[in-house]
Design an enzyme around this catalytic site. Sequence first.
Site, short mmCIF file in Angstrom:
data_model
loop_
_atom_site.label_atom_id
_atom_site.label_comp_id
_atom_site.label_asym_id
_atom_site.label_seq_id
_atom_site.Cartn_x
_atom_site.Cartn_y
_atom_site.Cartn_z
N ARG A 25 0.99 -1.30 -0.05
CA ARG A 25 0.19 -0.08 0.00
C ARG A 25 0.76 1.32 0.16
O ARG A 25 0.67 2.41 -0.77
CB ARG A 25 -1.02 -0.15 1.11
N TYR B 64 -6.24 -1.09 -6.80
CA TYR B 64 -5.67 -2.31 -6.27
C TYR B 64 -4.99 -2.13 -5.11
O TYR B 64 -4.91 -0.88 -4.53
CB TYR B 64 -4.87 -2.91 -7.28
N GLU B 65 -4.48 -3.28 -4.49
CA GLU B 65 -3.99 -3.16 -2.89
C GLU B 65 -4.95 -2.57 -1.88
O GLU B 65 -4.46 -1.99 -0.94
CB GLU B 65 -2.81 -2.66 -2.90
N GLY B 66 -6.25 -2.98 -2.13
CA GLY B 66 -7.40 -2.31 -1.21
C GLY B 66 -7.66 -1.04 -1.82
O GLY B 66 -6.92 -0.13 -1.67
#
Length: 563
Positions: free
Chosen positions: A290, A422-424
Amino acid sequence: MFTPATADQRFVLETIVRLGEISEEAGEMTDAVLEGAGAFAAGEWAPLEREGDTIGPKWTPEGVKMPAGFADAYKAYVEGGWGTIGSPVEHGGQGLPVSLSIAVLETLGTANMGFALAPILTVGAVEALMHHGTPEQQALYLPHLSTGAWTGTMNLTEPQAGSDVGALKTRAEPAGNGKWKITGTKIFISFGDHDMAENIVHLVLARTPGAPAGTRGISLFLVPKYRLREDGAPGEFNDVRTVSIEHKMGLHASPTCVLSFGDHDDCIGELVGPELGGIRAMFTMMNNARLNVGLQGVQVAERATQRAVAYARERVQGYRGGEQVAIVEHPDVRRMLLRMKAQTQAARALVYYAFGQLDRARGGDAAAAQRVELLTPLAKAHGTDLGNEVASLGVQVHGGMGYIEETGAAQHFRDARITPIYEGTNGIQAADLVGRKLGMDNGGTLLGLLGEMREDAEDTGLLNLIDACEEVARNLLGSEMDDRLAASYPFLTMLSTAVCGWLMEASGRAAARSEGDPAFLKMKQAATRFYVAQIVPEAMGLKPAAMARAEMLYAIDAEGFAA
């Protein structure tokens, strides 16, 4: 058209990160590392950016093939030792602060954003194995991952389980001798396959027999593309097949793969960490990823700004004072360019500051460890929001030519759009902020940061925003979760802007005291003034939304949205 942002990187490392306090050795090496990385990126990676976008990787029955030149450029990256800067010494790395290594990663990503996803994901694999791997796993895999000779991936998402990781169905069955047979399908796997490295190390979330439902039943497995021989070299194919490559809006240089594990019941993995410990290990990967995705926001913003500035200085159109001029002379174009400069510098300051806190946390500073947890959703979400804003402004500066692919401005806009997803997703980052991070130390972590900011801030508008953030935070601490979530995104943006304003104001003061390149220092001060005077007040307008209750969002039922 690429120029390493060496001057601002050096400035932020010195004045915001205070790298010399973290490592005297790293402080002394900063210039050599930044200049060397800039020359490498300009010579090897930047020339491939257009081919990565227009040609891209290709699926073949034998595996994914990268465009011409990528394998050689990646080999040069490995041989140059650029992946080793922040890697552990005991596994072939240089052991320098992560703050310095991410400056290199920023330069590589600014030169070729899609290509730079390969080292970003490999860093995540290194982190996971450093924290959760066995000594044997570390000895076998980390020397190759630390240099980048082998690349790493994260395998979380499945077709039926997007952000709901607990719904995954990939299975792991005991196979004896501590090994497991892996079966299942994963989607959206960045650099899931390619021909640039001799092995790819997949970290795969899966369920073991009898595991409970939801996230409590998840374990993490190490699954190499090629099993290792007794001498540690890649050997037999491990039944990990690339089903397809996604056809994406942007980021074309990065092959986003659908991977199938165990089609022939011959995919072997081994546990990383304890059984049912997958969520903890996953968050080690995710938190690193993140922050690095926030850094991607800086990368795309920097490149879009450079391209827009060059075009605005060259494109002659319109008159001022009776003379025909380049569009850079028009007030609204200057507004856009100065906003791009200010937002790019703000994003860099925020993300670098978070990594600097990470370095201090690794040195045993408990307060820094809490602060980096608080800053992670801000760096990821706000960094990528700013990357998208700046890339969009870059298209606008080009006018109609920005909508034409040949100018390159549209590529930055397309590439940037995935980063808030992406990545949360950034909505998940906002939920994390109000659901987990806001309550750390009963709110003490956040209130401590706001107190430090208040002591340093000078501008009245910035002080007002800091006070507004505290008022909203105290309100949310006493609110029901639905109300917190309804307010989460405006609050995240308010808080991120306040932190950026604090860091930018400090940068402006440092620039006023510095002796260096007059043009750079003048631009730094101009960007700071613009940020504090024009961007900080915008965030105050979010306060009503950050104080609103969730009931407004549920005034209609689900069917009502189709009206």
